[in-house]
Design a protein around this motif. Structure first.
Motif, PDB file in Angstrom:
ATOM      1  N   ASP B  59       0.810  -1.229   0.000  1.00 24.26           N
ATOM      2  CA  ASP B  59       0.000   0.000   0.000  1.00 24.26           C
ATOM      3  C   ASP B  59       0.836   1.270   0.000  1.00 24.26           C
ATOM      4  O   ASP B  59       0.407   2.311  -0.487  1.00 24.26           O
ATOM      5  N   PRO B 144      -8.420   3.209   3.774  1.00 20.27           N
ATOM      6  CA  PRO B 144      -7.825   4.361   3.103  1.00 20.27           C
ATOM      7  C   PRO B 144      -6.944   5.135   4.081  1.00 20.27           C
ATOM      8  O   PRO B 144      -7.309   5.300   5.252  1.00 20.27           O
ATOM      9  N   ASN B 239     -16.207   6.880   1.039  1.00 24.57           N
ATOM     10  CA  ASN B 239     -15.048   7.768   1.025  1.00 24.57           C
ATOM     11  C   ASN B 239     -15.206   8.751  -0.135  1.00 24.57           C
ATOM     12  O   ASN B 239     -15.219   8.357  -1.297  1.00 24.57           O
ATOM     13  N   LYS B 241     -13.121  10.790  -1.057  1.00 22.10           N
ATOM     14  CA  LYS B 241     -11.788  10.983  -1.639  1.00 22.10           C
ATOM     15  C   LYS B 241     -11.435  12.459  -1.815  1.00 22.10           C
ATOM     16  O   LYS B 241     -10.486  12.791  -2.509  1.00 22.10           O
ATOM     17  N   ASP B 367     -15.756   6.057  -3.257  1.00 27.08           N
ATOM     18  CA  ASP B 367     -15.496   4.669  -2.909  1.00 27.08           C
ATOM     19  C   ASP B 367     -16.493   4.280  -1.831  1.00 27.08           C
ATOM     20  O   ASP B 367     -16.744   5.057  -0.899  1.00 27.08           O
TER      21      ASP B 367
END
Lengths: 404, 404
Positions: B59, B144, B239, B241, B367
């Protein structure tokens, strides 16, 4: 000289009202602030040579005539308005009013006719100058009915003003008179009586604002006070046209308060502080920029608190979203759950931006009015150019606004 | 027997956290409630026959190896963690850590490598069983980063858990052990040290939730308490974002509070009452329907108050609008201004409706995760089917969730 030996024709106007801060919290002894709305009722009054009294109210589809001799006028016992509530009227007066009104169902038509007749009979009885000729009285309102914008009080104030001029209780240029305060008080007193007949127990705020204009802070059962330093502001008023029940909305907030007292009480306190901060903001007479910054903050805060109480509506949130995209702050006004929203417009916002926002709002099916808050109250002008009842019925809002 | 003479391969998981109520108000000594989030970090640990220590963090794009002999391990003076703050470390340790980390810029890569090395060195020094072989440690997170979902603490807890198992400080089935409480406390203590190294002065809530699961109420400087009767709930996490600065948002609320103390303070009190009401709602162990009714009310109330504080965002309002159209209640979680939103899902909401709402949200570019809150904390399982590091890198969320 008789009562109708007056200026031939006059045009009267009385503004609506809009709650700026404190709707719903006002139910729980918190302060609220309301101001006059640039959308008004306009009244055309013309003396006639015959004995016909004609009442024309296009908005509620009323076109009625009476003959002068039909009226009880001085022959009935009229309650002393200072000691007796207007709804507690003598049986004879009540039955004569019902007879003359000729509308049995409790509609807005009946209300409007009743308020007119009540004011006419009361004034005629108290007036030194009897009515010897008929007259035509025509009222047209730009205020949506049942939207919390004081359309009823605006109508009552316009009718009270016109009849007081008809009976020579006040001059037609009463706003310019040295005794303007007394004249306005007279208008307000009569209009309040009419409001009491129509609504039972009104707060008196709506008619005070339609009479005096400007802005008032008020608290239930504590009367109201004029906002010092209040200045007229540009306003966008948007009507979602979503119908709602004020009673159901008020009950919903009551339910929330019962279920979550420790959460809701502070929110009501916060709303109280918002209304008080608004009063202070005007009183401080700070520069307009700072004032508008604060008002916009208060608008957002109060709307969010109202939304938290559950009285917003998707249509209102849509208005907030559309106006926010152009940097404008909006809150619901009145009971919520639909109804209307207000957006203060700063002086430097260009007309093109407002036009564009209005187009977007209209595109969503909303009615949208560019107007003002906090302007003058009731006013009258003598007409000199041969205007008629039909002229009023066809005149644009712009045309009528130019008279005041 | 050496430290690596363990189960060949294990899979560790540690949940993220989500703030349910009280974000922002928590800054002003008000109660907040956070719970574990079904989105987790998964850690694969495999002993090696060679002396290579391999850290793979897809990640954050880390794939590093060290040789066992590179480590200072028992040769450096490690601060007594009970009396000395981890950031106040001896110069020698600090320079060795910097040397081994090999990443100078303060990136999330550096943070992740540093936390791993810090835990490894600290445990090795304190452990009775020295490290004789290398190992591969690979962590993959479904959380996230920088979205207020405790991804850092989830990582620290997963690494602490794995290393404690590696050093045989706790068994790999520690959750089923009679001493599970002590084991969890050990994990939490180490993870907190790592969090302190990374963040300076963390509240400890994130690592406690990633370790113990469930829900906690907390107040600044007053520690935290487990929510009695808390049960795992279905949750939709969205999310936006939209990037935001937590510091700027916190400062904005501070500014509002300074300018409008009498308006903002009651709002913060109301938020405090919301968090406390949430604790009570679970404690009362009322039927699920009533509980969900109350939670949904609290969600709406808390969101509106946060919106009033100015920390919402058009993207968050869009999520609220979309979910509201399906009768679901949503609030922002964390700092706001973008970031994430949470929507509790009642048991009787059909999957088709959730799928449809998720499609709509994804259509807006968000998301969207169907998950849960309040589930278990850190856990570990022994792998038996020949799973590899690459298996972890390619496994779906569903596959990994089935292990726990």
């Amino acid at each position: 000289m008789t009562a109708t030996d007056m200026n031939e024709r006059i045009l009267v106007s009385a503004p609506g009202k809009v709650i700026l801060f404190g709707e719903h919290s006002v139910v729980y002894q918190k302060t609220a602030v309301a101001a006059s709305l640039g959308l008004k009722s306009y009244l055309f009054l013309e003396r006639r040579q015959d004995n016909i009294i004609e009442l024309v109210l296009p908005d509620v589809n009323v076109d009625k005539t009476w003959e002068l001799h039909q009226f009880p006028l001085r022959s009935v016992d009229f309650p002393d308005s200072d000691t007796r509530h207007p709804t507690d009227m003598p049986t004879e007066l009540k039955s004569r009013l019902d007879e003359l009104t000729e509308i049995e169902q409790d509609t807005s038509q009946r209300q409007a006719v009743l308020a007119f007749l009540y004011l006419l009979i009361m004034m005629e009885q108290k007036s030194a100058t009897p009515l010897t000729h008929g007259f035509t009285l025509c009222v047209r309102s730009f205020l949506p009915v049942g939207a919390g914008l004081g359309s009823s009080a605006s109508y009552s104030v316009a009718v009270a003003t016109a009849l007081l001029i008809l009976f020579k209780e006040i001059p037609s240029d009463f706003t310019k008179s040295a005794q303007s305060e007394q004249h306005l008080e007279k208008i307000n007193t009569y209009a309040f009586k009419a409001e009491q007949v129509l609504h039972g127990n009104p707060s008196g705020v709506d008619n005070a604002i339609a009479t005096y204009g400007g802005a008032k802070s008020f608290m239930r059962g504590q009367g109201f006070a004029t906002l010092e330093g209040f200045q007229s502001l540009r306003l966008l008023l948007t009507n979602t046209k979503v119908p709602r029940s004020t009673n159901a909305l008020v009950a919903g907030v009551g339910e929330k308060r019962k279920n979550y007292p420790l959460i809701i009480e502070p929110m009501l306190d916060s709303m109280n502080a918002i209304a008080l901060h608004c009063c202070d903001a005007f009183k401080k007479s700070q520069d307009k920029e700072t004032l508008m910054d604060e008002l916009e903050d208060l608008v957002s805060l109060n709307h969010c608190l109202l939304e938290g109480l559950g009285v917003s509506h998707p249509s209102l949130e849509k208005i907030r979203m559309i106006t926010a995209e152009s940097g404008l702050k909006t809150k619901l006004t009145g009971a919520g759950g639909g109804g209307c929203a207000v957006t203060f417009i700063r002086d430097d916002v260009p007309q093109t931006l407002i036009d564009q926002v209005m187009l977007q709002l209209q595109g969503e099916g909303f009615d949208c009015y560019e107007t003002s808050v906090g302007g003058a109250g009731s006013g009258a002008v003598t007409l000199t150019k041969g205007e008629t009842k039909n002229w009023l019925l066809q005149a644009s809002r712009d045309t009528l606004e130019h008279y005041f």
